[in-house]
Write a protein that holds these residues in place. Sequence first.
Motif, short mmCIF file in Angstrom:
data_model
loop_
_atom_site.label_atom_id
_atom_site.label_comp_id
_atom_site.label_asym_id
_atom_site.label_seq_id
_atom_site.Cartn_x
_atom_site.Cartn_y
_atom_site.Cartn_z
N PRO A 47 -4.63 7.85 -11.52
CA PRO A 47 -3.93 8.02 -12.56
C PRO A 47 -2.55 8.42 -12.24
CG PRO A 47 -5.69 9.73 -12.07
CD PRO A 47 -5.82 8.63 -11.28
N MET A 48 -2.34 9.18 -11.17
CA MET A 48 -1.02 9.59 -10.79
C MET A 48 -0.26 8.59 -10.03
SD MET A 48 -1.82 13.43 -9.60
CE MET A 48 -2.67 14.70 -10.57
N ASP A 49 -0.80 7.39 -10.05
CA ASP A 49 0.07 6.02 -9.09
C ASP A 49 0.53 6.59 -7.74
OD1 ASP A 49 -0.08 4.25 -11.05
OD2 ASP A 49 1.70 4.81 -12.11
N VAL A 50 -0.41 7.17 -7.12
CA VAL A 50 -0.27 7.53 -5.57
C VAL A 50 -0.56 6.39 -4.57
CG1 VAL A 50 -0.92 9.23 -3.71
CG2 VAL A 50 -0.72 10.11 -6.25
N VAL A 51 -1.59 5.87 -4.81
CA VAL A 51 -1.86 4.73 -3.74
C VAL A 51 -1.36 3.49 -4.49
CG1 VAL A 51 -3.74 5.66 -2.63
CG2 VAL A 51 -4.32 4.61 -4.40
N ASN A 52 -1.31 3.42 -5.89
CA ASN A 52 -0.73 2.07 -6.51
C ASN A 52 0.73 1.69 -5.96
OD1 ASN A 52 -3.03 1.57 -7.96
ND2 ASN A 52 -2.21 2.76 -9.57
N SER A 53 1.36 3.08 -5.60
CA SER A 53 2.73 2.70 -4.89
C SER A 53 2.75 2.37 -3.39
CB SER A 53 3.49 4.09 -5.12
OG SER A 53 2.90 4.84 -4.28
#
Length: 186
Positions: A47-53
Amino acid sequence: MAKLSMISPSIIMLFFFHFSTTPATCKNNETDLQALLAFKNAIDHDPMDVVNSWNETLPFCSWKGILCSKRHQDRVVSIDLMSRGLTGSLSSHIGNLSLLRYITLQNNSFHGQIPEEIGRLRRLEQIEFSNNSFSGEIPRNLSQCRHLYYLNLIDNDLISELGSLIELEALGLSRNRLSGTITPFI
Protein backbone atom coordinates in the motif's frame (compact mmCIF):
# COMPACT_ATOMS: atom_id res chain seq x y z
CA MET A 1 51.68 12.68 -32.04
CA ALA A 2 53.54 10.40 -34.41
CA LYS A 3 54.19 7.89 -31.61
CA LEU A 4 50.43 7.32 -31.08
CA SER A 5 49.94 6.23 -34.64
CA MET A 6 52.52 3.48 -34.11
CA ILE A 7 50.36 1.65 -31.51
CA SER A 8 48.94 -1.47 -33.09
CA PRO A 9 45.16 -1.85 -33.39
CA SER A 10 45.33 -5.07 -31.36
CA ILE A 11 46.85 -3.23 -28.40
CA ILE A 12 44.13 -0.59 -28.63
CA MET A 13 41.47 -3.32 -28.70
CA LEU A 14 43.09 -5.08 -25.72
CA PHE A 15 43.17 -1.78 -23.80
CA PHE A 16 39.52 -1.08 -24.69
CA PHE A 17 38.44 -4.61 -23.74
CA HIS A 18 40.27 -4.50 -20.40
CA PHE A 19 38.71 -1.21 -19.28
CA SER A 20 35.25 -1.76 -20.72
CA THR A 21 34.51 -5.15 -19.17
CA THR A 22 32.46 -5.34 -16.03
CA PRO A 23 34.24 -6.12 -12.78
CA ALA A 24 34.20 -9.57 -11.23
CA THR A 25 31.56 -8.44 -8.75
CA CYS A 26 29.01 -8.21 -11.56
CA LYS A 27 27.93 -11.79 -10.89
CA ASN A 28 27.28 -10.91 -7.25
CA ASN A 29 25.49 -7.72 -8.25
CA GLU A 30 23.25 -9.74 -10.54
CA THR A 31 22.67 -12.32 -7.80
CA ASP A 32 21.63 -9.64 -5.29
CA LEU A 33 19.44 -7.94 -7.89
CA GLN A 34 17.64 -11.17 -8.78
CA ALA A 35 17.17 -12.04 -5.09
CA LEU A 36 15.58 -8.63 -4.43
CA LEU A 37 13.32 -8.93 -7.48
CA ALA A 38 12.21 -12.38 -6.27
CA PHE A 39 11.56 -10.82 -2.83
CA LYS A 40 9.44 -8.16 -4.54
CA ASN A 41 7.52 -10.76 -6.59
CA ALA A 42 6.49 -12.57 -3.39
CA ILE A 43 4.74 -9.41 -2.12
CA ASP A 44 0.99 -9.46 -2.76
CA HIS A 45 0.08 -6.05 -1.37
CA ASP A 46 2.23 -2.91 -1.06
CA PRO A 47 0.00 0.00 0.00
CA MET A 48 2.91 2.43 0.46
CA ASP A 49 4.50 1.59 -2.91
CA VAL A 50 7.77 0.65 -1.26
CA VAL A 51 8.70 -2.46 -3.24
CA ASN A 52 6.48 -1.48 -6.18
CA SER A 53 9.08 1.22 -6.83
CA TRP A 54 11.88 -1.37 -6.97
CA ASN A 55 12.81 -1.65 -10.63
CA GLU A 56 15.90 -1.86 -12.74
CA THR A 57 15.83 1.81 -13.77
CA LEU A 58 17.56 2.67 -10.48
CA PRO A 59 20.49 0.87 -8.86
CA PHE A 60 19.09 -1.44 -6.18
CA CYS A 61 21.32 0.18 -3.55
CA SER A 62 19.10 3.26 -3.85
CA TRP A 63 15.82 1.34 -3.44
CA LYS A 64 13.71 2.12 -0.37
CA GLY A 65 14.62 -0.11 2.55
CA ILE A 66 17.86 -1.42 1.03
CA LEU A 67 21.32 -0.64 2.36
CA CYS A 68 24.46 -1.76 0.58
CA SER A 69 27.97 -2.29 1.86
CA LYS A 70 30.51 0.49 1.64
CA ARG A 71 33.36 -1.99 1.42
CA HIS A 72 31.74 -4.39 -1.07
CA GLN A 73 29.92 -1.99 -3.37
CA ASP A 74 26.59 -3.10 -4.76
CA ARG A 75 26.14 -5.88 -2.19
CA VAL A 76 23.08 -5.80 0.06
CA VAL A 77 23.80 -5.81 3.81
CA SER A 78 20.44 -4.65 5.19
CA ILE A 79 16.74 -4.86 4.37
CA ASP A 80 14.54 -2.61 6.54
CA LEU A 81 10.86 -2.73 5.65
CA MET A 82 9.39 -2.19 9.10
CA SER A 83 5.73 -1.10 9.29
CA ARG A 84 5.16 -0.80 5.54
CA GLY A 85 1.81 -2.63 5.38
CA LEU A 86 3.31 -5.35 3.19
CA THR A 87 1.44 -8.60 2.64
CA GLY A 88 3.09 -11.62 1.07
CA SER A 89 5.56 -14.39 1.68
CA LEU A 90 9.31 -14.37 2.11
CA SER A 91 11.01 -15.64 -1.03
CA SER A 92 13.51 -18.47 -0.69
CA HIS A 93 15.85 -16.33 -2.80
CA ILE A 94 16.57 -14.36 0.38
CA GLY A 95 19.29 -16.97 0.94
CA ASN A 96 21.20 -15.62 -2.07
CA LEU A 97 21.96 -12.30 -0.35
CA SER A 98 25.21 -13.69 1.03
CA LEU A 99 26.37 -10.45 2.68
CA LEU A 100 23.03 -9.71 4.39
CA ARG A 101 23.55 -8.81 8.04
CA TYR A 102 20.23 -7.25 9.08
CA ILE A 103 16.65 -7.96 8.03
CA THR A 104 13.68 -6.14 9.54
CA LEU A 105 10.16 -7.02 8.43
CA GLN A 106 8.44 -6.10 11.71
CA ASN A 107 4.78 -5.00 11.73
CA ASN A 108 3.72 -6.26 8.31
CA SER A 109 1.59 -9.19 7.18
CA PHE A 110 4.13 -11.69 5.93
CA HIS A 111 2.76 -15.23 5.97
CA GLY A 112 3.86 -18.75 5.13
CA GLN A 113 7.04 -20.37 6.29
CA ILE A 114 10.35 -18.70 6.93
CA PRO A 115 12.40 -20.30 4.14
CA GLU A 116 15.17 -22.74 5.06
CA GLU A 117 17.46 -20.76 2.76
CA ILE A 118 17.76 -18.06 5.44
CA GLY A 119 20.14 -20.46 7.19
CA ARG A 120 22.64 -19.93 4.36
CA LEU A 121 23.16 -16.33 5.46
CA ARG A 122 26.34 -16.88 7.45
CA ARG A 123 26.86 -13.16 8.16
CA LEU A 124 23.34 -12.55 9.44
CA GLU A 125 23.35 -10.73 12.80
CA GLN A 126 19.76 -9.53 13.31
CA ILE A 127 16.36 -10.91 12.33
CA GLU A 128 13.33 -8.82 13.26
CA PHE A 129 10.17 -10.63 12.08
CA SER A 130 7.81 -9.76 14.96
CA ASN A 131 4.13 -8.96 14.38
CA ASN A 132 3.65 -10.88 11.16
CA SER A 133 1.89 -14.16 10.36
CA PHE A 134 4.80 -16.47 9.68
CA SER A 135 3.80 -20.08 10.30
CA GLY A 136 5.33 -23.53 10.35
CA GLU A 137 8.67 -24.44 11.78
CA ILE A 138 11.55 -22.13 12.56
CA PRO A 139 14.23 -23.23 10.10
CA ARG A 140 16.48 -25.73 11.86
CA ASN A 141 19.50 -24.56 9.93
CA LEU A 142 19.19 -21.09 11.45
CA SER A 143 21.91 -22.32 13.80
CA GLN A 144 24.27 -22.01 10.81
CA CYS A 145 23.98 -18.22 11.21
CA ARG A 146 26.86 -18.14 13.67
CA HIS A 147 26.86 -14.34 14.08
CA LEU A 148 23.14 -14.05 14.85
CA TYR A 149 22.80 -12.16 18.12
CA TYR A 150 19.26 -10.75 17.80
CA LEU A 151 16.23 -12.85 16.88
CA ASN A 152 12.70 -11.53 17.33
CA LEU A 153 9.85 -13.77 16.15
CA ILE A 154 7.20 -12.48 18.60
CA ASP A 155 3.57 -12.66 17.49
CA ASN A 156 3.68 -15.09 14.59
CA ASP A 157 2.30 -18.61 14.30
CA LEU A 158 5.48 -20.66 14.58
CA ILE A 159 5.39 -24.17 16.01
CA SER A 160 8.84 -25.68 16.53
CA GLU A 161 11.74 -25.41 18.88
CA LEU A 162 14.88 -23.45 18.22
CA GLY A 163 18.34 -24.89 17.64
CA SER A 164 21.57 -23.69 19.18
CA LEU A 165 22.60 -20.12 18.42
CA ILE A 166 25.88 -19.48 20.21
CA GLU A 167 26.07 -15.68 19.77
CA LEU A 168 22.44 -14.97 20.64
CA GLU A 169 21.98 -12.06 23.05
CA ALA A 170 18.31 -11.15 22.49
CA LEU A 171 15.48 -13.57 21.77
CA GLY A 172 11.76 -12.89 21.39
CA LEU A 173 9.43 -15.88 20.93
CA SER A 174 6.22 -15.01 22.79
CA ARG A 175 2.82 -15.32 21.13
CA ASN A 176 3.70 -18.34 19.00
CA ARG A 177 2.75 -22.03 19.30
CA LEU A 178 6.18 -23.36 20.14
CA SER A 179 6.57 -26.83 21.58
CA GLY A 180 9.41 -28.96 22.85
CA THR A 181 12.12 -28.14 25.34
CA ILE A 182 14.09 -24.97 25.81
CA THR A 183 17.66 -25.75 24.86
CA PRO A 184 20.35 -25.19 27.51
CA PHE A 185 22.06 -22.39 25.56
CA ILE A 186 19.10 -20.08 26.28
